[in-house]
Design a protein around this motif. Structure first.
Motif, mmCIF file in Angstrom:
data_model
loop_
_atom_site.group_PDB
_atom_site.id
_atom_site.type_symbol
_atom_site.label_atom_id
_atom_site.label_comp_id
_atom_site.label_asym_id
_atom_site.label_seq_id
_atom_site.Cartn_x
_atom_site.Cartn_y
_atom_site.Cartn_z
ATOM 1 N N ALA A 1 0.776 -1.312 0.171
ATOM 2 C CA ALA A 1 -0.072 -0.090 0.006
ATOM 3 C C ALA A 1 0.986 1.470 0.035
ATOM 4 O O ALA A 1 0.715 2.323 -0.576
ATOM 5 N N SER A 2 2.013 1.425 0.796
ATOM 6 C CA SER A 2 3.039 2.339 0.909
ATOM 7 C C SER A 2 3.693 2.792 -0.760
ATOM 8 O O SER A 2 3.863 3.885 -0.890
ATOM 9 N N THR A 3 3.733 1.689 -1.366
ATOM 10 C CA THR A 3 4.387 1.832 -2.629
ATOM 11 C C THR A 3 3.279 1.921 -3.506
ATOM 12 O O THR A 3 3.560 2.138 -4.886
ATOM 13 N N GLN B 1 9.962 -1.626 -10.002
ATOM 14 C CA GLN B 1 10.797 -0.697 -8.921
ATOM 15 C C GLN B 1 10.007 -0.461 -7.474
ATOM 16 O O GLN B 1 10.664 -0.533 -6.360
ATOM 17 N N ARG B 2 8.684 -0.434 -7.991
ATOM 18 C CA ARG B 2 7.888 -0.181 -6.675
ATOM 19 C C ARG B 2 7.901 -1.744 -5.745
ATOM 20 O O ARG B 2 7.849 -1.427 -4.583
ATOM 21 N N ALA B 3 7.740 -2.549 -6.422
ATOM 22 C CA ALA B 3 8.054 -4.040 -5.598
ATOM 23 C C ALA B 3 9.054 -4.067 -5.028
ATOM 24 O O ALA B 3 9.241 -4.538 -4.014
ATOM 25 N N GLU C 1 9.278 11.231 -5.654
ATOM 26 C CA GLU C 1 8.291 11.539 -4.813
ATOM 27 C C GLU C 1 8.046 10.564 -3.853
ATOM 28 O O GLU C 1 7.914 10.889 -2.470
ATOM 29 N N LEU C 2 7.898 9.206 -4.390
ATOM 30 C CA LEU C 2 7.366 8.185 -3.309
ATOM 31 C C LEU C 2 8.611 7.952 -2.244
ATOM 32 O O LEU C 2 8.423 7.716 -1.034
ATOM 33 N N ASP D 1 9.444 10.456 5.008
ATOM 34 C CA ASP D 1 8.513 11.149 5.861
ATOM 35 C C ASP D 1 8.016 10.276 6.799
ATOM 36 O O ASP D 1 7.927 10.720 8.162
ATOM 37 N N GLN D 2 7.460 9.047 6.263
ATOM 38 C CA GLN D 2 6.536 8.254 7.051
ATOM 39 C C GLN D 2 7.543 7.198 7.819
ATOM 40 O O GLN D 2 7.175 7.063 9.101
#
Ligand SMILES: Nc1ncnc2c1ncn2[C@@H]1O[C@H](COP(=O)(O)OP(=O)(O)OP(=O)(O)O)[C@@H](O)[C@H]1O
Length: 297
Positions: free
Chosen positions: A118-120, A139-141, A173-174, A180-181
């Motif tokens: 969910a975060s990615t 890359q998100r995985a 940006e992610l 930040d998170q």
């Protein structure tokens, strides 16, 4: 009334990782030498440099994968680290879902997998085949896999490879959102300083040793950087430092900084001071879209 003076001393948090005079040698050859670097919580430090300049080697010394042949590498006690390597070795002929991929080297609960996906932004791909993912999805995985254990230090070796220009910006940006998170420090390796500018606190430019370092704008303006990457790159970089004062709408009209919409961006605006890189294909790096199967060790 007596006013009590309270003095507050601001101290920056201790480094998560630090290299001092670190160097790595293989077969009698120095791959990189004399590297000093620190990454603190919430800090994004970017390593840039030409191919073979020692970026991955430096990251591996920071991670403890390689012990420096000279100098020191120190990490905070019990440091939780997430790592997105430049290359991974997976047999892509085997069926492998995203969830399984994330659990290959991590003992993750289904909940941990779900939160990381969910975060990615790829919850919908949980049961998709990894070999069928697009470059950006892959890359998100990789990022999801690296952040699932909520690392204090995240090391990302070329996390936007195989991603087109707009995808690169979304990924950077992610990465900032993840910082930040999680409040983690990030050591980022990139060739693309022009897009990491906004996301980077400090840049270290390597070429077998540290050529220059500092805030992105300082590095971009340095002679060493220009010598390494050429004036063209440095000028393209400069474009990204300018603030948008207007946005080009898809229908050709222009939204000005005050919200008004005009037919064009004329009217006293100095184009040399505008960031048009996102509209000028000549200013964009070529899109690279290798598939996961291209990313072999
Ligand atoms: N295991 C190894 N044994 C011997 N030499 C190595 C090894 N790994 C890397 N090198 C060499 O060390 C140098 C630095 O490699 P490194 O991968 O750190 O560069 P890089 O800056 O990350 O490059 P790129 O941008 O191409 O990924 C290169 O000349 C490379 O060939």
């Amino acid at each position: 009334m007596r006013i009590r003076q309270i003095s507050v001393t601001m101290t920056s948090p201790s480094p998560l990782v630090s290299l001092a005079g670190a160097g790595m040698q293989r077969s009698g050859r120095w791959l990189v030498r004399g590297v000093d670097l620190e990454v603190r919580p919430r800090e994004i430090v970017t390593l840039i440099g030409p191919n073979g300049s020692g970026k991955s080697t430096t990251a591996k010394m920071a991670l403890g994968i390689w012990l420096p042949a000279e100098g020191t590498a120190r990490r905070a006690d019990d440091l939780r680290v997430g790592y997105v390597p430049q290359k991974i070795s997976v047999d892509w002929t085997m069926p492998l879902t995203v969830q399984r991929f994330m659990q290959l080297t991590n003992r993750l609960t289904p909940d941990e997998v779900g939160v990381a996906l969910a975060s990615t932004g790829i919850s919908h791909l949980r049961h998709a085949e990894v070999r069928e993912l697009s470059g950006g999805e892959f890359q998100r995985a990789m990022l999801a896999r690296a952040i699932a254990r909520k690392p204090q230090l995240l090391v990302l070796d070329e996390p936007v490879q195989g991603v087109d220009f707009s995808g690169e910006i979304a990924l950077y940006e992610l990465i900032v959102t993840i910082r930040d998170q999680l409040g983690c420090g990030i050591l980022l390796i990139s060739h693309d300083l022009h897009v990491v500018m906004a996301a980077t606190d400090r840049v270290i430019c390597l070429n077998g040793h540290i050529c220059c370092q500092g805030a992105p704008s300082v590095v971009a303006a340095s002679d060493e950087y220009r010598r390494l990457f050429g004036d063209r790159t440095a000028d393209a970089l400069a474009l990204y430092r300018h603030h948008h004062d207007h946005t080009h709408l898809p229908d050709g009209r222009v939204r000005q900084a005050d919200g008004s919409v005009t037919a064009s961006c004329a009217g006293g605006h100095d184009h040399s001071a505008h960031d048009h890189a996102d509209h000028d294909p000549a200013a964009e790096p070529a899109a690279r879209t290798p598939r996961p199967e291209d990313i072999h060790a």
